[in-house]
Design a protein around this motif. Structure first.
Motif, PDB file in Angstrom:
ATOM      1  N   ALA A 122       0.682  -1.342  -0.048  1.00  0.00           N
ATOM      2  CA  ALA A 122      -0.011  -0.054   0.194  1.00  0.00           C
ATOM      3  C   ALA A 122       0.747   1.179   0.091  1.00  0.00           C
ATOM      4  O   ALA A 122       0.359   2.197  -0.711  1.00  0.00           O
ATOM      5  CB  ALA A 122      -0.817  -0.054   1.284  1.00  0.00           C
ATOM      6  N   ASN A 161       0.785   3.806  -3.133  1.00  0.00           N
ATOM      7  CA  ASN A 161       0.336   5.475  -2.951  1.00  0.00           C
ATOM      8  C   ASN A 161       1.470   6.258  -3.523  1.00  0.00           C
ATOM      9  O   ASN A 161       1.291   7.305  -4.165  1.00  0.00           O
ATOM     10  CB  ASN A 161       0.354   5.645  -1.453  1.00  0.00           C
ATOM     11  N   ARG A 165       1.192   6.513  -7.142  1.00  0.00           N
ATOM     12  CA  ARG A 165       0.011   7.463  -7.387  1.00  0.00           C
ATOM     13  C   ARG A 165       0.402   8.733  -7.258  1.00  0.00           C
ATOM     14  O   ARG A 165      -0.030   9.716  -8.300  1.00  0.00           O
ATOM     15  CB  ARG A 165      -1.186   7.038  -6.736  1.00  0.00           C
ATOM     16  N   LEU A 225      -5.772  -8.006  -9.549  1.00  0.00           N
ATOM     17  CA  LEU A 225      -6.942  -7.078 -10.295  1.00  0.00           C
ATOM     18  C   LEU A 225      -7.303  -5.897  -9.244  1.00  0.00           C
ATOM     19  O   LEU A 225      -7.466  -4.661  -9.805  1.00  0.00           O
ATOM     20  CB  LEU A 225      -8.091  -7.726 -10.619  1.00  0.00           C
ATOM     21  N   ALA A 226      -7.149  -6.166  -8.099  1.00  0.00           N
ATOM     22  CA  ALA A 226      -7.555  -4.980  -6.954  1.00  0.00           C
ATOM     23  C   ALA A 226      -6.649  -3.946  -7.191  1.00  0.00           C
ATOM     24  O   ALA A 226      -6.693  -2.760  -6.990  1.00  0.00           O
ATOM     25  CB  ALA A 226      -7.713  -5.545  -5.809  1.00  0.00           C
ATOM     26  N   VAL A 227      -5.225  -4.264  -7.227  1.00  0.00           N
ATOM     27  CA  VAL A 227      -4.182  -3.392  -7.260  1.00  0.00           C
ATOM     28  C   VAL A 227      -4.159  -2.517  -8.523  1.00  0.00           C
ATOM     29  O   VAL A 227      -4.146  -1.253  -8.347  1.00  0.00           O
ATOM     30  CB  VAL A 227      -2.803  -3.927  -7.142  1.00  0.00           C
ATOM     31  N   ARG A 273      -6.911  -1.678 -10.077  1.00  0.00           N
ATOM     32  CA  ARG A 273      -7.970  -1.137  -9.944  1.00  0.00           C
ATOM     33  C   ARG A 273      -7.720   0.306  -9.273  1.00  0.00           C
ATOM     34  O   ARG A 273      -8.025   1.141  -9.709  1.00  0.00           O
ATOM     35  CB  ARG A 273      -9.097  -2.108  -9.289  1.00  0.00           C
ATOM     36  N   HIS A 274      -6.880   0.020  -8.436  1.00  0.00           N
ATOM     37  CA  HIS A 274      -6.460   1.366  -7.528  1.00  0.00           C
ATOM     38  C   HIS A 274      -5.457   2.274  -8.430  1.00  0.00           C
ATOM     39  O   HIS A 274      -5.356   3.352  -8.116  1.00  0.00           O
ATOM     40  CB  HIS A 274      -5.823   0.939  -6.242  1.00  0.00           C
ATOM     41  N   ARG A 323     -11.768   1.762 -16.385  1.00  0.00           N
ATOM     42  CA  ARG A 323     -11.834   1.360 -14.943  1.00  0.00           C
ATOM     43  C   ARG A 323     -13.235   0.670 -14.655  1.00  0.00           C
ATOM     44  O   ARG A 323     -13.543  -0.517 -14.553  1.00  0.00           O
ATOM     45  CB  ARG A 323     -11.345   2.055 -13.815  1.00  0.00           C
ATOM     46  N   TYR A 338     -14.606  -3.161 -14.353  1.00  0.00           N
ATOM     47  CA  TYR A 338     -14.705  -3.720 -12.930  1.00  0.00           C
ATOM     48  C   TYR A 338     -16.215  -3.709 -12.663  1.00  0.00           C
ATOM     49  O   TYR A 338     -16.627  -4.630 -11.960  1.00  0.00           O
ATOM     50  CB  TYR A 338     -13.934  -2.983 -11.746  1.00  0.00           C
TER      51      TYR A 338
END
Ligand SMILES: Nc1ncnc2c1ncn2[C@@H]1O[C@H](COP(=O)(O)OP(=O)(O)OP(=O)(O)O)[C@@H](O)[C@H]1O
Ligand SMILES: Nc1ncnc2c1ncn2[C@@H]1O[C@H](COP(=O)(O)OP(=O)(O)O)[C@@H](O)[C@H]1O
Ligand code: SF4
Ligand code: SF4
Ligand SMILES: [Mg+2]
Ligand SMILES: [Mg+2]
Lengths: 355, 345, 330
Positions: free
Chosen positions: B209, B213, B216, B233-235, B237-238, B257, B261
């Protein structure tokens, strides 16, 4: 509702105040430092925590697989009522594979590269059935391979591990673990090396087999998602100690420990606002040679010493919750229960995955 | 091969694009690895990447997801020319860079950087952090204003490391910190685009995480374009605004996105999403799409639609005709004869 | 498998051919003239020319090259001044410049000596080295282990001639337990054979055993930390079975490779051992031939050494595939 601490008085596996220390050149590694838990047949306990938190060391201790010369183990591990701590290797050997079986993270490196899958399963069977003929053992192995979903098991049994795909290898590993019909299956990160689609297959398989064999299962993982899917109880470990322990519902839905909150808020999810930043835990996990004094989590804890508390001096005890009527939910944190509840509701439940 | 990302189409399919050239344009990209198999084996080809097209705009984050072995890493390595494409075309800022030689590639290397998965093996253990981060500067003969050391310390600061750790060695850092060093090195030349191959897969959740961040923040601050390769996939998506889903060397779906999703068109995308264990759903493996079996070998992929051997919707047509990648009712661009319609749940 | 062996053999033959060509041109293209060396002090141009003709060195180099290699397969005739041409049957390695003896018969005499030294030595170094290494890995940290490590350190740092001379000084000249080595054939006199070779065996084995102990120890330790060893323990196998059936087999594989190459290399001549113990093996002849510019003998020893090295490589590769199922032969 399961109540891990109290109602499991006669659970199949009971671990009490387990401590495992290794002496190394750099100092003493306190890999497991006073951990207690229990699992009964038909139950699944999920153990979560980041790497190095002592998950694998705890589970290897149940099988007595630590080198007695290099490790010091204390506490009690009752397998079906019998304490296995300090048992000699010959006694332990009868237990391994027959009463307690284990599967590991990386099925490729966990299977011997020079022997066929069949040979390895047959060996696992015959060690506990010395009177069984080779052909009977082989028949048994083929049955088992078919049961874990390997197509054409009679043909594949003569394949070598490297000829199997990752998912198939893990199935073979499971077949090997279950061939003696164990009462306790310990799966140490069984799906970490696999793709999500294959992970889903393997988790389903473990669930199905658990139902058929009525075994107790310990599932070790760092993935909260995996735990939420098949665990009845959840144990959260940090730096060799238990941070929080309770039913899956309690730990994942009403988490009470700042470390559990940290994990929940760090996990990216398929839902919620993707543009929102994740809330990582600051810093890094500690070295287990130099565990921070007091609460091991305090250097990274957002709420440490919130009330001028003793977080950096006194190790918090794992205590049951009193205010709420949640039997079996225990937490090791100095924060007053009421405050934890309000923090959870305000800060945590709103973000990330915790809904 | 249809050229899937004609700008208008893409605009319809994804967010509105600013007019003008994309930063990166990939057309019909192919990579085949020759292999010999069996005793008297004839030469065969691993069709690792088998004709893919996509574009990346300046400042855009494109995610590439798919199961192990579907060709993600191979694609990423071709983009930064660590691998020579078998055929196809890569255009970066309007210039065809597919077969550019080393010296003409040099300016490109400055604009396009790569971050690797393994924070342990991707840093030279015998070099100090300062030297590692300064490497792209020295290799390209760049003397930043204020000196190399100042620039490196600046970069360390940007990625959240202590600038005083300039003289330390990689083994003195944790996995997450090493990945930060890798990021600092990638940023040294102020690139326009970063190809990140599973940059957080080897990290623990809490550290993962932190790095997500960081990436990003950097992406927003420097308006970096990203090709972000990951299997989680969750990573993705973020991190990503647009996502390409790969299966057996092909892109099977691209979309925003929200499209991928919330309302995926391709059955494979749907299956992937449904396999992700979800902390919010306790004990729920119900209603999950179970994909049977494994991904077939890329040496001999199935005829027609490559997903048909595992697809629950497959029909005769799927074996005979390869479905084209084109816009689907759900909004994304997908390659399926019988696409999903309507939202995921 | 067959295809692989054929392919490897072909490559091996090409390698041998390349080695023989390179050696040939390196030595024969040298400015030094063996005829001058052989001619001695009171020498005139005519004698030199005669000797050169005898040696076949009056011909152009390419012709000599072709003759030499043809001789290997079909034999050849040597012109002799004043005498009849001499036929040298295949495989012809020409005649020694010094003794005029056919080189093949020199090899025929020397090679059994080398082979006897190497085979006996290898048996000792493999058994001692591997068992020492494996046991010290299994008893890591104990006195046994530490002694074994000390032994391998001494062995690795002591030059072979020092140890060989120590052996000679002690057993031959000091205690008079053994005669000074004089080679006799195994079939003629087995006891004499052993008596002559026992010291050379130990001299050769000492160094190698130390190396192999170190290598096997590290291989075994690495194998013992493998995940599949943990799995084998977790299914309830006894330590003994795990060590013997699971760990040993995996740990021995790389040692087989190295042993193959080492033995192959030594079969071409155990130079130092042979020289110190005065045993007339391949190495002994090779060392003597170089200062004499005795090209046919040099060529032959190089070829024989190369042959064994290359053959060892092919055999090791095949063995590897038999031991490790992951190795695909292509
Ligand atoms: N040098 C090579 N020679 C032969 N085959 C190769 C080579 N490199 C990759 N491949 C094959 O190409 C295919 C795609 O590989 P690639 O590394 O791109 O997959 P990936 O999508 O990055 O997978 P992962 O999620 O495991 O990283 C795989 O089948 C792989 O085995
Ligand atoms: N044999 C050993 N000797 C010394 N330290 C060890 C040994 N095995 C594990 N450890 C240490 O114990 C800690 C816990 O390890 P482990 O249980 O494997 O963590 P995980 O929770 O990732 O499974 C780590 O710090 C690890 O380095
Ligand atoms: S005891 Fe203190 S430091 Fe530890 S988790 Fe609770 S609040 Fe944080
Ligand atoms: S084309 Fe056919 S097989 Fe392929 S994904 Fe669509 S329905 Fe499935
Ligand atoms: Mg572990
Ligand atoms: Mg990859």
């Amino acid at each position: 509702m399961t109540t891990p601490q109290t109602a499991h008085g006669g659970a199949y596996l009971q671990v009490r105040d387990l401590r495992v220390q290794f002496s190394t050149e750099d100092g003493v590694v306190r890999a497991v430092d006073g951990v207690s838990f229990s699992v009964d047949r038909g139950q699944t306990l999920g153990i979560v925590g980041e790497s190095g938190s002592g998950k694998s060391v705890s589970s290897l201790a149940v099988l007595g697989l630590h080198d007695p010369k290099k490790s010091r183990i204390s506490g009690e591990i009752l397998v079906n009522g019998r304490n296995v701590v300090g048992l000699d290797d010959n006694e332990l050997r009868k237990l391994r594979g027959r009463d307690v079986a284990m599967i590991f993270q990386d099925p490729l490196s966990s299977l011997h590269p020079y022997y066929t899958i069949g040979k390895q399963i047959v060996a696992a069977y015959r060690i506990h059935h010395p009177n069984a003929s080779k052909s009977l053992a082989r028949k048994h192995a083929i049955d088992m391979l078919g049961r874990v979903g390997i197509p054409q098991p009679a043909k594949r049994i003569d394949g070598y591990p490297h000829e199997f795909s990752g998912g198939m290898r893990q199935r073979a590993m499971i077949a090997m673990a279950l061939v003696n019909d164990p009462d306790l299956l310990i799966a140490d990160e069984p799906t970490t090396a696999l793709d999500v689609t294959v992970q889903a297959q393997i988790l389903d398989l473990i669930e199905d087999l658990q139902r058929d064999f009525n075994a107790a299962v310990i599932l070790i993982t760092h993935d909260l998602g995996v735990v939420s899917q098949i665990a009845d109880d959840v144990l959260v470990m940090y730096a060799g100690r238990v941070a929080e322990y309770g039913s899956a519902e309690q730990v994942l839905r009403q988490a009470q420990h700042p470390y559990t909150w940290g994990l929940l808020a760090s996990v990216p999810s398929l839902h919620g606002d993707a543009d929102e930043d994740l809330k990582p835990i600051k810093g890094n996990p500690p070295s287990l040679i130099n565990v921070p004094p007091g609460c091991a989590f305090h250097p990274r804890c957002r709420y440490a010493m919130l009330n001028g508390g003793p977080c950096d001096i006194e190790v918090p005890q794992l205590l049951p919750l009193l205010a709420t009527h949640e039997p079996g939910h225990t937490v090791a944190c100095h924060l007053p229960e009421r405050q934890r509840k309000s923090i959870y509701e305000q800060d945590i439940a709103a973000v990330g995955v915790a809904i | 091969m249809t050229n899937l990302v004609v700008p208008q189409q893409a605009a319809a399919a994804t967010r509105t694009r600013p007019p003008g050239e994309p930063l990166l344009k990939v057309e019909g990209l192919v990579k085949h690895f020759p292999v010999r198999s069996g005793l008297f084996g004839a030469k065969q080809h691993v069709r690792a990447v088998d004709g893919i097209d996509f574009t990346v705009d300046p400042g855009e984050t494109l995610g590439v997801v798919g199961e192990s072995g579907c060709g993600k890493t191979t694609t990423g390595r071709m983009l930064v020319r660590l691998l020579e494409p078998t055929s196809g075309k890569i255009t970066f800022e309007g210039r065809d860079i597919t077969h550019m030689n080393r010296s003409s590639l040099r300016p490109l290397r400055q604009d396009m950087q790569i971050i690797f998965q393994d924070p342990y093996s991707s840093l030279n253990p015998r070099h100090t952090v300062g030297r590692i981060v300064a490497m792209p500067l020295s290799v390209n003969g760049i003397e930043p204003a204020g000196g190399v050391k100042k620039r490196v310390q600046e970069l360390l600061e940007i990625v959240g490391l202590n600038p005083e750790h300039y003289n330390r060695y990689p083994h003195e850092f944790s996995g997450g910190q090493r990945q930060r060093i890798g990021v600092a090195r990638a940023l040294a030349l102020k690139p326009k685009m970063i190809v990140a191959d599973e940059p957080v897969s080897a990290l623990d959740v809490s550290i993962q995480a932190q790095v997500i961040n960081l990436l990003r923040d950097l992406q927003r601050e420097f308006n970096l374009a990203f090709v972000f390769i990951a299997h989680d996939l969750a990573v993705v998506r973020h991190f990503c605004e647009r996502i390409a889903v790969m299966y057996l060397g092909k892109i099977v779906e691209v979309g925003s996105r929200q499209q991928i999703y919330e309302q995926p068109s391709h059955p494979y995308t749907k299956a992937l999403l449904s396999a992700v264990p979800d902390v919010t759903k306790l004990g729920a493996s119900l209603g999950r799409i179970r994909l049977e079996g494994d991904v077939p070998t890329p040496i001999n992929p199935p005829s027609g639609c490559r997903f048909r051997t595992r697809c629950w919707k497959a029909q005769d047509l799927c074996a005979q005709v390869e479905p084209p990648l084109d816009p689907k009712p759900n909004g994304s661009i997908a390659a399926c004869h019988f696409p999903e319609v309507g939202p995921l749940r | 498998m067959l295809r692989f062996i054929l392919k490897r053999s072909l490559i091996a033959i090409l390698t041998l051919w390349a080695i023989s060509s390179v050696t040939f041109f390196v030595f024969f293209a040298l400015p030094a003239n063996p005829a001058e060396t052989m001619c001695g002090k009171n020498c005139d141009v005519r004698t030199i020319a005669a000797i050169q003709k005898n040696l076949g060195m009056d011909k152009p180099l390419p012709k000599q090259y072709l003759d030499y290699h043809a001789g290997l397969f079909v034999g050849r005739d040597f012109e002799r001044q004043g005498r009849e041409a001499q036929h040298c049957p295949a495989p012809c390695l020409a005649y020694s410049f010094r003794t005029n003896e056919p080189v093949t018969s020199i090899i025929g005499r020397a090679w059994p000596v080398t082979a006897s030294i190497v085979v006996g030595g290898a048996v000792i170094w493999l058994t001692v080295g591997i068992s020492l290494g494996m046991f010290s890995a299994l008893r890591r940290g104990t006195v046994f282990d530490k002694t074994a490590i000390a032994f391998s350190l001494v062995g690795a740092s002591m030059p072979i001639y020092v140890f060989a001379i120590l052996l000679l000084a002690t057993f031959v000249f000091g205690l008079h337990l053994l005669p000074y080595p004089h080679f006799v054939g195994l079939l003629e006199d087995p006891v004499g054979w052993v008596k002559a070779l026992i010291l050379p065996w130990f001299a050769l084995a000492f160094i190698f055993a130390a190396q192999y102990a170190r290598l096997s120890r590290s291989q075994m330790l690495e194998t013992l930390s493998e995940d599949y060893i943990r799995t084998a323990r977790a299914i309830g196998l006894s330590k003994r079975t795990v060590h013997l059936k699971h760990a040993f087999r995996a740990a021995i594989t790389p040692i087989v490779t190295i042993a193959g190459i080492d033995i192959g290399g030594a079969l071409g001549g155990a130079v130092i051992t042979e020289t110190i113990f005065g045993l007339q093996g391949m190495g002994w002849y090779a060392v003597r031939a170089i200062p004499n510019l005795n090209f046919p003998v040099i060529m032959a020893t190089v070829l024989v050494a190369a042959f064994f090295l290359v053959a060892a490589n092919v055999i090791v590769d095949c063995l590897y595939a038999v031991i490790d199922p992951r190795v695909k032969l292509n």
